[in-house]
Design an enzyme around this catalytic site. Structure first.
Site, short mmCIF file in Angstrom:
data_model
loop_
_atom_site.label_atom_id
_atom_site.label_comp_id
_atom_site.label_asym_id
_atom_site.label_seq_id
_atom_site.Cartn_x
_atom_site.Cartn_y
_atom_site.Cartn_z
N CYS A 48 27.95 -18.51 -5.22
CA CYS A 48 28.17 -19.67 -6.11
C CYS A 48 27.12 -20.74 -5.84
O CYS A 48 26.94 -21.16 -4.70
CB CYS A 48 29.57 -20.22 -5.87
SG CYS A 48 29.85 -21.83 -6.64
N SER A 169 30.53 -20.98 -16.94
CA SER A 169 30.42 -19.70 -16.26
C SER A 169 30.83 -19.77 -14.80
O SER A 169 31.08 -18.76 -14.17
CB SER A 169 28.97 -19.20 -16.36
OG SER A 169 28.11 -20.23 -15.91
#
Ligand SMILES: [Zn+2]
Ligand SMILES: [Zn+2]
Ligand SMILES: [Zn+2]
Length: 355
Positions: A48, A169
């Site tokens: 991430c 997203s």
């Protein structure tokens, strides 16, 4: 008039109409079914770009942050107006292109930032503690002041896109702030309406509206001493919410400590109800409308937030704005009163934490 037959309702803020067709809510659904979003995320995700310590684009690395975390968007939609060295930049330097009759364009500039709510990859706004949500609000406030200090910034738009269905997203809890060298269309329309109402009636449109909604209560979803959340009479999205400050005040920076904690409490409560509606992490776009930073006096401005969620009747059935809505006007089946009733009935204890 009764609201159980087709009618249209006027949005006082944007001066636009919405078509309401309550009888259509009974029709069977044969449309698109969305995939249920993935749940059970890890606390930390090495892939991430928002998690603490991780690499972002172009060799940039996040700090090992423990609270909120702000950085300039690596792929901003707006760019600085040239020489930052001489900032504050004189707006007269922003050259307006030739104003031709049919082809109008203007150069624009701005600063875009990302605000991480928490180092935890797996949490969302309703799952944060009251004090953590207050910290997020204080970060939005600090950023509004910081960005608004630039002389070329006329408006600071704080917003959150939540969920893949809204085109977000990354599930890591975060919002964006786009600050612009002009007032964007939505707040500009609303400021015009608020100013016109003030000239005509000598009072504030949202103060008057708030008082009427408090009286009837039929569209109110939650409230406390400082803020109210309601499905606006003119809502377009099925479970749209408008959150209004009880006091006539223009911006985040004008809020008292008590008002910040009132807002945090209400945000936690309504986003929890959203999640409880279909027992999923509920997608939405939300954002504040507040006083522009254009160095003008904006007595007409009344701080509020909009929540625009796309879901209609389950975790997998979304509302599309197509056909008549693209070519004619927005339309909804479920009335605002029914939507408010559904949200009001729900617990504000999060479904994940009930056992
Ligand atoms: Zn993350
Ligand atoms: Zn007001
Ligand atoms: Zn607004």
């Amino acid at each position: 008039m009764k609201y159980d037959t087709p009618h249209r309702r006027f949005n006082q803020l944007t001066q636009e109409w919405v078509l309401v067709s309550p009888h259509r809510a009974r029709r069977p659904w044969q449309g698109q079914i969305e995939k249920t979003p993935l749940e059970n995320l890890p606390v930390y995700d090495p892939a991430c770009y928002l998690c603490p310590g991780n690499n972002r684009a172009e060799g940039k690395q996040n700090e090992n942050y423990t609270g909120t975390y702000v950085f300039d968007n690596d792929f901003p939609s707006l760019l600085l107006p040239g020489n930052l060295d001489n900032d504050p930049v004189d707006r007269s330097n922003i050259e307006i292109t030739e104003d031709r009759r049919l082809f109008r364009a203007q150069p624009v500039s701005g600063i875009c930032r990302v605000v991480c709510f928490s180092p935890r990859h797996d949490l969302t706004l309703p799952e944060l503690k009251q004090a953590e949500i207050e910290a997020v609000i204080r970060t939005w406030t600090d950023q509004t002041l910081d960005l608004g200090k630039h002389s070329f910034i006329q408006y600071v738009q704080v917003f959150e896109n939540k969920g893949a269905m809204m085109g977000c997203s990354n599930p890591h809890p975060h919002s964006q702030i786009w600050s612009t060298s002009y007032i964007p269309d939505e707040p500009a329309k609303e400021l015009d309406s608020l100013a016109a109402y003030r000239r005509q009636h000598g009072t504030c449109l949202l103060c008057d509206y708030l008082a009427e909604e408090q009286k009837s209560g039929e569209r109110v979803v939650g409230s406390n001493d400082h803020f109210i959340a309601l499905v606006p009479f003119w809502a377009v999205w099925p479970f749209e919410l408008l959150v209004i400050s009880n006091r006539h005040t223009g911006g985040l920076a004008d809020l008292t400590a008590d008002e910040v904690s009132g807002l945090a409490q209400l945000l936690k409560s309504i986003t929890t109800r959203y999640d409880n509606l279909f027992e999923i992490s509920f997608p939405y776009s939300m954002g504040f409308h507040q006083t522009p930073t254009d160095r003008q006096v904006h007595e007409e401005c009344h701080l509020h937030l909009h929540f625009y969620p796309p879901l209609l009747r389950s975790a997998t059935v979304r509302k599309f704005m197509v056909g008549f809505e693209m070519l004619g006007m927005p339309q909804r089946d479920l009335t605002a009163e029914t939507a408010a009733g559904k949200l009001r009935e729900l617990s504000d204890l999060h479904y994940k934490h009930r056992n």
